[in-house]
Design a protein around this motif. Sequence first.
Motif: not given
Ligand SMILES: [Mg+2]
Lengths: 273, 88
Positions: A16-18, A39-41, A120-122
């Motif tokens: 997802k982040t990639t 969004f990865d708090i 939005c990176d979940s």
């Molecule tokens: Mg990620």
Amino acid sequence: MSQIIVVTSGKGGVGKTTTSASFGSGLALKGHKTVIIDFDIGLRNLDLIMGCERRVVYDFVNVVNDEANLNQALIKDKRVDNLFLLPASQTRNKDALTREGVERIFDQLTNEHNFDYIVCDSPAGIEHGALMALYFADEAIIVTNPEVSSVRDSDRILGILASQSRRAERGEDPVKERMLLTRYCPTRVASGDMLCIEDIEEILAIPLIGVIPESGDVLKASNSGSPVILDSESNAAQAYSDAVDRFLGEEVPLRFITEEKPGLFKRLFGGKG
Amino acid sequence: MSLLDYFRTPKKNTASLAKERLQIIVAHERSKRGTPSYLPQMQKEILAVISKYVDIDKEQVKVNLDKNDQVSVLELNVTLPDNESQIR
Ligand SMILES: [Mg+2]
Ligand SMILES: Nc1ncnc2c1ncn2[C@@H]1O[C@H](COP(=O)(O)OP(=O)(O)OP(=O)(O)O)[C@@H](O)[C@H]1O
């Protein structure tokens, strides 16, 4: 009006982040003003992948809590015009984000900053953070690996998008869902050890926006803090670029989906993986 | 298929196994999706009300929710005993 895109998957570690980094960069390269939001708090990571970890002063939660304004928290990318990042906070409190707070920020990004796209990176999972990342979405990119648990989790996320997104709650047009298949190995598909594109399309029954091959360039890109899409020689970069084109409505044939027959040179000296 | 391919073909194609298993589990999970969380409790209470009047088995009350695009249909199926004595 900004379009809100959530990059989500259910399962963790599928890319997802990639994808958020490369997809967001790709949209900006095409001239669209784009912000990627982590969004990865608690587990800030997008800043590292984008190579701006040392420029983070304020974060998403600071803005929600009015401890900083958006201009202070937004990081402008140094390589790509039109590209901005809103980093996650490292607070341990996962409930730091509220719908009202997030909505207020989205409104500002839309109306005051005139972003075309909000990516939005979940985080992984189907808890608070993941639900928050997808709630306001207009479009969803479901990142899936050709592997049983990832496909099953993608289906669960589809169910959640259909019932727990704002569009679903308001009875509006549903979130537009598309699948991005990543870490695809044509060689393993050919030997019958990996689910093929058609199988996964049949099971999930949503349109495919791209197939990103398994590639060593992704790790190299993250080592150097530069989204892989900028490494234009790389197959993964070209596949991401194609996916962005498809997202923007172009018809582009899939590439890198059949077994590569290495040429003599490559066999002798080895090549990029 | 050449003879060489024959020796190279793995015994069981694990990808097709994966597909079969996924089709089954995904279909099962989709069918459960969207059933409201109040359904089991409501089923219990309906059974309790009916049991006040008729001696009835749990198995003989079936609550089913069917969802279409437009409407949801709540189907309540009660099999009453034919024996008069079971009516309270
Ligand atoms: Mg990620
Ligand atoms: N196409 C690819 N080829 C090879 N490796 C990949 C590819 N895509 C992602 N990876 C690797 O997979 C790992 C996980 O990627 P990433 O961090 O993007 O996943 P994620 O879904 O954001 O994870 P999390 O759920 O923890 O947020 C990383 O090590 C990344 O380098």
